[in-house]
Design a protein around this motif. Structure first.
Motif, PDB file in Angstrom:
ATOM      1  N   TYR A   1       1.045  -1.638  -0.015  1.00 33.36           N
ATOM      2  CA  TYR A   1      -0.133  -0.028  -0.071  1.00 33.36           C
ATOM      3  C   TYR A   1       0.904   1.112   0.009  1.00 33.36           C
ATOM      4  CZ  TYR A   1      -3.487  -3.022   1.497  1.00 33.36           C
ATOM      5  OH  TYR A   1      -4.235  -3.719   1.109  1.00 33.36           O
ATOM      6  N   THR A   2       1.820   1.249   0.619  1.00 37.35           N
ATOM      7  CA  THR A   2       2.680   2.183   0.647  1.00 37.35           C
ATOM      8  C   THR A   2       3.464   2.328  -0.781  1.00 37.35           C
ATOM      9  OG1 THR A   2       3.761   1.821   3.042  1.00 37.35           O
ATOM     10  CG2 THR A   2       5.310   3.283   1.100  1.00 37.35           C
ATOM     11  N   ASN A   3       3.322   1.215  -1.868  1.00 35.77           N
ATOM     12  CA  ASN A   3       3.764   1.818  -3.513  1.00 35.77           C
ATOM     13  C   ASN A   3       2.696   2.230  -4.089  1.00 35.77           C
ATOM     14  OD1 ASN A   3       6.580   0.640  -2.881  1.00 35.77           O
ATOM     15  ND2 ASN A   3       6.207  -1.080  -3.529  1.00 35.77           N
ATOM     16  N   LEU A   4       1.804   2.076  -3.485  1.00 31.12           N
ATOM     17  CA  LEU A   4       0.497   2.363  -4.878  1.00 31.12           C
ATOM     18  C   LEU A   4       0.578   4.005  -4.319  1.00 31.12           C
ATOM     19  CD1 LEU A   4      -2.410  -0.131  -4.052  1.00 31.12           C
ATOM     20  CD2 LEU A   4      -1.317   0.242  -5.818  1.00 31.12           C
ATOM     21  N   MET A   5       1.103   4.638  -2.756  1.00 30.17           N
ATOM     22  CA  MET A   5       1.237   5.439  -2.462  1.00 30.17           C
ATOM     23  C   MET A   5       2.332   6.584  -2.756  1.00 30.17           C
ATOM     24  SD  MET A   5      -0.290   5.847   1.328  1.00 30.17           S
ATOM     25  CE  MET A   5      -0.280   7.699   1.814  1.00 30.17           C
ATOM     26  N   LEU A   6       3.779   5.901  -3.223  1.00 30.73           N
ATOM     27  CA  LEU A   6       4.782   6.388  -3.612  1.00 30.73           C
ATOM     28  C   LEU A   6       4.034   6.818  -4.873  1.00 30.73           C
ATOM     29  CD1 LEU A   6       6.907   4.298  -1.418  1.00 30.73           C
ATOM     30  CD2 LEU A   6       7.039   6.628  -1.673  1.00 30.73           C
TER      31      LEU A   6
ATOM     32  N   LEU B   1      -0.390   3.356   8.883  1.00 30.18           N
ATOM     33  CA  LEU B   1      -0.071   3.819   7.254  1.00 30.18           C
ATOM     34  C   LEU B   1       0.381   4.996   6.779  1.00 30.18           C
ATOM     35  CD1 LEU B   1       0.458   2.292   4.625  1.00 30.18           C
ATOM     36  CD2 LEU B   1      -2.245   3.142   4.005  1.00 30.18           C
ATOM     37  N   PHE B   2      -0.414   6.264   6.962  1.00 25.76           N
ATOM     38  CA  PHE B   2       0.501   7.110   7.000  1.00 25.76           C
ATOM     39  C   PHE B   2       1.639   7.472   7.498  1.00 25.76           C
ATOM     40  CE2 PHE B   2      -3.708   9.204   5.379  1.00 25.76           C
ATOM     41  CZ  PHE B   2      -3.584   8.973   4.314  1.00 25.76           C
ATOM     42  N   GLU B   3       2.211   7.117   8.753  1.00 28.43           N
ATOM     43  CA  GLU B   3       3.001   7.550   9.569  1.00 28.43           C
ATOM     44  C   GLU B   3       4.159   6.405   8.866  1.00 28.43           C
ATOM     45  OE1 GLU B   3       3.207   7.272  14.119  1.00 28.43           O
ATOM     46  OE2 GLU B   3       1.732   8.614  13.693  1.00 28.43           O
ATOM     47  N   PHE B   4       3.876   5.133   8.388  1.00 25.68           N
ATOM     48  CA  PHE B   4       4.610   4.096   8.059  1.00 25.68           C
ATOM     49  C   PHE B   4       5.306   5.169   6.469  1.00 25.68           C
ATOM     50  CE2 PHE B   4       6.663   0.936   5.341  1.00 25.68           C
ATOM     51  CZ  PHE B   4       7.484   0.175   6.316  1.00 25.68           C
TER      52      PHE B   4
ATOM     53  N   CYS C   1       8.780   6.695   6.063  1.00 24.77           N
ATOM     54  CA  CYS C   1      10.026   6.332   4.489  1.00 24.77           C
ATOM     55  C   CYS C   1      10.228   7.594   3.549  1.00 24.77           C
ATOM     56  CB  CYS C   1       9.270   5.461   3.480  1.00 24.77           C
ATOM     57  SG  CYS C   1       8.467   3.611   4.909  1.00 24.77           S
ATOM     58  N   ILE C   2       9.357   8.317   3.529  1.00 18.40           N
ATOM     59  CA  ILE C   2       9.375   9.545   2.759  1.00 18.40           C
ATOM     60  C   ILE C   2      10.500  10.743   3.935  1.00 18.40           C
ATOM     61  CG2 ILE C   2       8.508  11.819   2.367  1.00 18.40           C
ATOM     62  CD1 ILE C   2       8.030   9.575   0.273  1.00 18.40           C
ATOM     63  N   PHE C   3      10.517  10.949   4.353  1.00 23.39           N
ATOM     64  CA  PHE C   3      11.618  11.335   5.745  1.00 23.39           C
ATOM     65  C   PHE C   3      13.129  10.883   5.257  1.00 23.39           C
ATOM     66  CE2 PHE C   3      14.012  12.450   9.515  1.00 23.39           C
ATOM     67  CZ  PHE C   3      13.743  13.469   9.339  1.00 23.39           C
ATOM     68  N   TYR C   4      12.784   9.617   5.658  1.00 22.38           N
ATOM     69  CA  TYR C   4      14.721   9.138   5.894  1.00 22.38           C
ATOM     70  C   TYR C   4      14.607   8.930   3.748  1.00 22.38           C
ATOM     71  CZ  TYR C   4      13.573   8.413  10.709  1.00 22.38           C
ATOM     72  OH  TYR C   4      14.012   8.828  11.617  1.00 22.38           O
ATOM     73  N   GLY C   5      13.962   9.187   3.184  1.00 17.40           N
ATOM     74  CA  GLY C   5      14.466   9.331   1.805  1.00 17.40           C
ATOM     75  C   GLY C   5      14.635   7.919   0.572  1.00 17.40           C
TER      76      GLY C   5
END
Length: 236
Positions: A89-94, A221-224, A228-232
């Motif tokens: 799901y993170t990949n879908l948001m990315l 999910l949003f915090e994960f 991920c975005i914060f750490y690059g």
């Protein structure tokens, strides 16, 4: 790729969470686990690669092996299905925001795994009978217990006493762990995860296996995604 507005991402996340409830579960509610395990918490997880293979990889990336091997802890173990769902799901948001997706667990920075895993670990040994009752419909009366995790994150533990016929609270008991960024005694926590198997006893603590059917790794999910975005993650 054109970046999508925030309302789109919020809608996407809502849809993803609805679909996550339809995933096949790795565990069924089975109550008490049988017996003790002759080995550490980490060794127990390694002995169950059918459920925890990827979880062990995240622990190693986060350099938390000593915590799970040498300290007395309680670990609410999320199954691999929870990790897989969260990455998917993170990949879908990315992808929706035009960023590179995660190809493997190694693509997620160790800091993300460390911060998320700290929510599932507690100092000392917490058995089912040590956790107060919770009733989600009468939370102000039966409110379980707010407590800090290993990394001082405010979490919530509670045991639901199910009804049996017309007799209230005399049925089977089920343990719940919740993430509680804004704890209160009126409505209860927002991110709730049921436990499928409890009181598994390695030599240095206890393991409670979280039901993977509706649980996303890290609870939010949003915090994960944001970590991920914060750490690059997503940037070449």
């Amino acid at each position: 790729m054109k970046k999508q507005p925030l309302p789109f991402l919020i809608g996407l996340a809502a849809v993803l969470l609805l679909f996550s409830a339809c995933k096949k579960d790795y565990y069924q509610d089975s109550g008490l686990a049988k017996g003790k395990f002759d080995g550490t918490v980490l060794q127990y997880l390694k002995a169950r690669p059918d459920y925890f293979k990827n979880l062990v990889k995240t622990i190693e990336m986060a350099q938390m092996e000593d915590i799970l091997s040498k300290e007395e802890i309680t670990f609410f173990a999320p199954g691999d299905a929870s990790i897989d769902s969260t990455i998917r799901y993170t990949n879908l948001m990315l992808y929706a925001t035009g960023l590179d997706t995660i190809k493997s667990i190694a693509d997620v920075p160790p800091q993300v795994w460390r911060e998320m895993l700290g929510r599932y670990i507690f100092r000392g040994k917490i058995m089912l009978n040590d956790v107060p009752q919770v009733d989600w419909s009468l939370f102000s009366t039966y409110h379980g217990e707010y407590m800090k995790s290993y990394d001082d994150v405010i979490m919530h533990l509670g045991v639901v006493y199910h009804d049996e016929g017309s007799a209230k609270y005399v049925g089977y008991r089920q343990l719940f762990i919740s993430y509680a960024p804004s704890p209160e005694l009126s409505s209860g926590p927002s991110f709730i995860a049921p436990v499928a198997s409890v009181n598994i006893e390695p030599t240095n603590g206890v393991v409670h296996a979280i039901q993977t059917k509706t649980h996303l790794f890290g609870f939010s999910l949003f915090e994960f995604y944001n970590r991920c975005i914060f750490y690059g993650v997503g940037h070449k």
